[in-house]
Scaffold this active site. Structure first.
Site, PDB file in Angstrom:
ATOM      1  N   ASN B  99     -31.642   2.047  65.051  1.00 54.51           N
ATOM      2  CA  ASN B  99     -30.841   0.826  65.261  1.00 54.51           C
ATOM      3  C   ASN B  99     -29.377   1.080  64.941  1.00 54.51           C
ATOM      4  O   ASN B  99     -28.831   0.613  63.951  1.00 54.51           O
ATOM      5  CB  ASN B  99     -31.373  -0.317  64.405  1.00 54.51           C
ATOM      6  CG  ASN B  99     -32.834  -0.565  64.648  1.00 54.51           C
ATOM      7  OD1 ASN B  99     -33.678  -0.011  63.947  1.00 54.51           O
ATOM      8  ND2 ASN B  99     -33.142  -1.349  65.657  1.00 54.51           N
ATOM      9  N   ASP B 310     -36.836   1.886  52.646  1.00 56.67           N
ATOM     10  CA  ASP B 310     -36.241   0.924  53.582  1.00 56.67           C
ATOM     11  C   ASP B 310     -34.739   0.816  53.310  1.00 56.67           C
ATOM     12  O   ASP B 310     -34.165  -0.266  53.283  1.00 56.67           O
ATOM     13  CB  ASP B 310     -36.926  -0.449  53.470  1.00 56.67           C
ATOM     14  CG  ASP B 310     -36.599  -1.348  54.660  1.00 56.67           C
ATOM     15  OD1 ASP B 310     -36.145  -0.824  55.687  1.00 56.67           O
ATOM     16  OD2 ASP B 310     -36.782  -2.570  54.541  1.00 56.67           O
ATOM     17  N   GLY B 329     -31.386  -6.562  54.100  1.00 59.56           N
ATOM     18  CA  GLY B 329     -31.492  -5.151  53.739  1.00 59.56           C
ATOM     19  C   GLY B 329     -30.824  -4.797  52.431  1.00 59.56           C
ATOM     20  O   GLY B 329     -29.898  -5.457  51.986  1.00 59.56           O
TER      21      GLY B 329
END
Lengths: 316, 428
Positions: B99, B310, B329
Site C-alpha cells: 500500500n 503491523d 496504525g
C-alpha cells in the site's frame, strides 16, 4: 443550608467537557447558580458585569441556532465580548486541522472557547491545545453537557425534584449526545432512566450506563414522569436505520395515544429542533399542559450563564 | 570476513527443536557452521568471540506485516530508518506491504522496491504485491509475472477483497500460479466509518464501531472458497474470539491455511484508548480484554501461526486529529519482541512458542529459508536479554515516525545484538 454547602464546593475543572467528568456537588453548584440567573433573565435589566473584559469565542463546526444563540446571549448578559465563528462553510473545513484552528484562536487570547464539532472527542482535543477554558457545546455523538444541565434544571423547576422520577429518553439513542449526557446526569441525580428506540438505533451495551432499554414505546413509557424526545438526526445517519418516517411515526413518535401509558402528569421535553410529524405529534408538542420545551430554552440561557461564571471564577 | 562466534548463550531455534546453552559459530561466508553445546571456546580460537552469558540467541525475527514508506510516504519511513528500527528489535527480515503510492501492483513498481531495498536496506526485504490492480478489489494483478520477479505473496494490505466473484477468481488463479494469498479480513459495509471495537467503549466515546462480524463474515467466505481451491492462504490479522472459534473448527476439519495476529491485539485492549488516544486507533481495532485473552490462548493452541508488528508508521500530523479523522496504525517493529516477551513474563505464553511464531513460522508461510539457525543457513541472529527492564520513550524510537501505541510502557527484555549474514549490524 444546601446553598452554604455548595459554596464550599470547589469546581475542580478548567473546562466543561462532559457530564461524565463532574461530581454530584459540582452539578448541584451549577444548578444552584443557574437559579439566580433564571430570576435575572426575567427582569428588565438583564445585564451584569461579571465577565467584563473577557472574550468568549463560539466556535461552531456544525449548524446550530438555539445552542449558539443561547451561548451568545449568556456571554453577553454577563458582560463578555462574544464572537461567533461559524466554520461550517469556511476555510477551516477546507483542510485546516482542528489543532491549527485552536492555535490560531489561542493566539488571540480568548478566555472561553465554546466548541461544537461533528467528531466525538473534539472538545477534549481542543482543550489540550489552548490556554483558555473550553466548553463543549456538543461533540459528535458523545456529550452535550449544557443541554443535560438545562434539562435537569427544567425538570427541577417543573417537578420540584429529580430523584425518584422515571425519565424516558426516546428515539435515536445511538447518534445522540443529548441522550448520553442526560443518562450520566439523571443517573447521578437519582432518577430512573429508560431509553426507548428501535433496536437499530440503540447503542451496544447501553444497559452498562445504568439504564433500562426498550424497543416498544408503550412499554417503555409506562409510569414515566418525564418523556424526553430526541430529534431523528437524519444528517448523522449513514444508512437506513429505519424503513421510513411513516413507519417510525407509527411506532416511535409521541402522540396522544402513546402518552397515555405514561403518568397522567407526565411532561414532554425535546432538545430541539423538532421534526413535527416525525418524532412528535405537532399538537402534543404545543400542548401547554404537557410540553415544557419552551422552558428548556429559557433554562438554557441561565445554565450557560452559570457555567460561564463558574469557569471564569475558577480560572482567577 | 573473519569467523564469528557467539558463546555461552541460551540458544532457541524452534525449527530445529533446540533450546540449550551453547554457541553459534558463523563461517567466513556469513553462514552458520555449527550450533549448540558442542560449540565452546576451545574449538573456535580463530573466530571473533562474543560472550553472551545469560542472554538468549534466536533466529532473526521475520515480521510479516510491515509498512515502509517507499515509494510515496518517504516522510513516514524509508528503508534506512526501517532497518534501524527493525534491528533494534531483533527483526532481520520483513514482508513489506504494497500500500504505497504508487501501489505495488506491477513488475516495475515491484522492481523499484527491490532496487531501493537492495541499496538502502540492511534488513532483508520480502516484498508483497497487491491481489488487485491499485488494490481496488476489482481486477487481478499479474500473479505469475510478479512472482517471477520477486513478489513473495499477494495482499491488498489495508483493504479486503469484497467482491465474491473476484475472490473466487483469485483463489482459482492463485492456485494455478501457486502463490500465497494474504487477506485482511474485514467487510466494508459492516465496518463503514467504524473506528473502534463495536462495544461499550464505542458507545461511551460516541464513536462508530467495527463489529466482530465484519471480520468473521469474510473469513467464513474465504474458507468456503479455500475448501474448493486449496490455494496457499493466510489471514493477515484476526482480532476477535469469534474468529478464533471459526478458524479452529476449519483447521480441525483439515482445511490448510495460516493465521496471523498483531502484537497490538495481544498486548492492548480497547480500554487502553482511554479518552481518544489516536495512537491506539488501529486496524483491526483493539477489542475487549476477553478477546485479547482468547487470542493469546489461540497463539498457545496453534490456531494462530504468526505474530506480527503491523508496523505502520504515521507522522504526527496524521494522528493529531480527532479520533474519527486520525489515520489508523502504530509504529511497532522495534517493540514486537519486547511485547511478545511480556506475554512470556506474564506466564501467558511459553518462550519457545512465541519465538516460533516470530521466526520459523513466518519463514515457512512466506517460503523463505530464513527463520532458523540451521547449519549452512544465513546467519541472521538476534541476541537479547530476557530480563532487562526498560521503558519505551518516544525520543528513543528509531523509526522515522514515533506513533507508538505503548509510549512509556514498562517492558522487560531488550535486544542487545543483531547479526545479518553473520555481520554484527546492531550492538547495544
Amino acid at each position: 443550608m444546601a446553598l452554604n454547602q455548595n459554596q464550599a464546593v470547589k469546581f475542580n475543572h478548567k473546562h466543561l467537557l462532559g457530564i461524565q467528568y463532574l461530581s454530584i456537588p459540582e452539578v448541584n453548584l451549577i444548578l444552584d447558580e443557574s437559579l439566580a440567573f433564571v430570576e435575572l433573565n426575567r427582569q428588565e435589566n438583564k445585564k451584569l458585569k461579571i465577565l467584563n473584559g473577557k472574550t468568549q469565542i463560539n466556535l461552531f463546526f456544525e449548524n446550530s441556532t438555539r445552542t449558539l444563540s443561547s451561548f451568545e446571549l449568556a456571554g453577553k448578559r454577563l458582560g463578555a465580548d462574544v464572537m461567533n465563528m461559524n466554520v461550517v462553510n469556511s476555510s477551516i473545513k477546507k483542510g485546516e486541522t482542528l489543532i491549527d484552528t485552536a492555535m490560531t484562536l489561542n493566539a488571540m487570547h480568548p478566555d472561553i472557547l465554546v466548541i461544537r464539532h461533528q467528531d466525538s472527542g473534539a472538545a477534549n482535543l481542543l482543550s489540550q491545545k489552548v490556554n483558555c477554558s473550553v466548553i463543549n457545546a456538543g461533540d459528535g455523538r458523545r456529550e452535550h453537557p449544557t443541554q443535560a444541565l438545562l434539562d435537569a434544571m427544567t425538570i427541577k423547576m417543573k417537578k420540584g425534584k429529580i430523584e425518584g422520577l422515571r425519565v424516558a429518553i426516546c428515539g435515536d439513542i445511538m447518534h445522540s449526545r443529548v441522550a448520553r449526557s442526560n443518562i450520566y446526569l439523571l443517573n447521578m441525580l437519582g432518577a430512573e432512566v429508560r431509553v426507548i428506540g428501535p433496536s437499530t438505533l440503540m447503542p451496544k451495551h447501553i444497559e452498562a450506563f445504568g439504564v433500562k432499554a426498550f424497543t416498544n414505546m408503550e412499554k417503555g413509557l409506562e409510569g414515566s414522569d418525564i418523556i424526553m424526545m430526541l430529534r431523528m438526526q437524519t444528517e448523522r445517519m449513514d444508512g437506513s436505520y429505519v424503513p421510513s418516517t411513516r413507519e417510525y411515526y407509527e411506532f416511535f413518535a409521541l402522540d396522544y395515544k402513546k402518552i397515555k401509558n405514561a403518568k397522567p402528569d407526565a411532561l414532554i421535553m425535546h432538545p430541539g429542533p423538532m421534526n413535527r410529524g416525525i418524532e412528535i405529534d405537532t399538537n402534543l408538542a404545543d400542548d401547554i399542559n404537557r410540553s415544557i420545551i419552551v422552558q428548556q430554552v429559557e433554562m438554557g440561557v441561565a445554565v450557560r450563564m452559570a457555567v460561564l461564571k463558574i469557569l471564569m471564577e475558577n480560572n482567577k | 570476513m573473519k569467523k564469528q562466534c557467539i558463546l555461552n548463550t541460551r540458544i532457541i531455534d524452534p525449527a530445529n527443536n533446540i533450546d540449550e546453552i551453547g554457541g553459534i559459530l558463523i563461517n567466513d561466508k556469513g553462514r552458520i557452521e555449527a550450533v549448540g553445546s558442542k560449540v565452546t571456546k576451545g574449538n573456535v580460537s580463530d573466530a571473533e568471540i562474543y560472550d553472551c552469558k545469560n542472554k538468549v540467541a534466536i533466529p532473526g525475527i521475520i515480521d510479516m506485516r510491515v509498512f515502509v514508506g517507499e515509494p510515496g510516504f518517504e516522510y513516514k519511513e524509508n528503508f534506512r530508518t526501517l532497518s534501524q528500527a527493525a534491528l533494534s528489535g531483533g527483526v532481520t527480515a520483513v514482508a513489506t506491504m504494497p500500500n504505497t503510492i504508487p501501489v505495488i501492483d506491477n513488475v516495475s513498481t515491484l522492481d523499484f522496491v527491490k532496487r531501493r531495498s537492495r541499496d538502502k536496506s540492511i534488513i532483508k526485504v520480502f516484498p508483497l504485491a497487491t491481489l488487485t490492480k491499485n488494490a481496488e478489489g476489482n481486477d487481478m494483478t499479474e500473479f505469475g509475472l510478479l512472482k517471477l520477479r520477486g513478489a513473495w505473496g499477494f495482499t491488498d494490505g489495508v483493504s479486503c477483497i469484497q467482491n465474491n466473484k473476484v475472490m473466487d477468481q483469485i483463489f482459482n488463479y492463485g492456485k494455478n500460479t501457486d502463490v500465497l494469498i494474504i487477506q485482511f479480513a474485514q467487510d466494508n459495509f459492516l465496518s463503514e466509518n467504524g473506528v473502534v471495537n463495536d462495544g461499550l467503549l464505542a458507545t461511551k466515546l460516541g464513536l462508530k464501531g467495527i463489529p466482530e462480524i465484519a471480520e468473521q463474515i469474510i473469513i467464513e467466505r474465504d474458507l468456503r472458497l479455500l475448501e474448493q481451491y486449496k490455494t496457499k492462504y493466510h489471514i493477515a490479522l484476526i482480532s476477535s474470539k469469534k474468529s478464533i472459534d471459526l478458524i479452529k473448527s476449519a483447521k480441525e476439519k483439515g482445511i490448510k491455511f495460516t493465521v496471523g495476529v498483531s502484537i497490538n491485539n495481544l498486548s492492548l485492549n480497547d480500554n487502553d484508548i482511554g479518552d481518544f488516544r489516536t495512537f491506539l486507533k488501529l486496524s483491526p481495532p483493539l477489542r475487549s480484554e476477553e478477546d485479547r485473552l482468547a487470542l493469546i490462548q489461540a497463539v498457545n493452541d496453534g490456531i494462530i501461526d504468526v505474530i506480527v508488528s503491523d508496523h505502520k508508521p504515521e507522522d504526527e500530523e496524521s494522528k493529531r486529529l480527532t479520533f474519527q479523522q486520525a489515520t489508523t496504525g502504530a509504529s511497532g517493529i522495534e517493540t514486537l519482541l519486547p511485547l511478545a516477551l511480556e506475554l512470556v513474563h506474564n506466564n501467558h505464553c511459553d518462550l519457545n512458542t512465541v519465538i516460533k511464531k516470530l521466526t520459523s513460522n513466518p519463514a515457512k508461510i512466506l517460503g523463505v529459508r530464513n527463520g532458523t539457525l540451521s547449519v549452512g543457513g544465513e546467519a541472521d541472529i538476534a541476541i537479547f536479554d530476557l530480563e532487562k527492564p526498560w521503558v519505551l520513550k518516544k525520543e528513543n524510537i528509531q523509526s522515522k515516525s514515533k506513533n507508538t501505541a505503548i509510549e512509556n510502557r514498562k517492558l522487560q527484555g531488550k535486544v542487545e545484538k543483531t547479526f545479518i549474514n553473520g555481520k554484527l549490524v546492531f550492538n547495544n
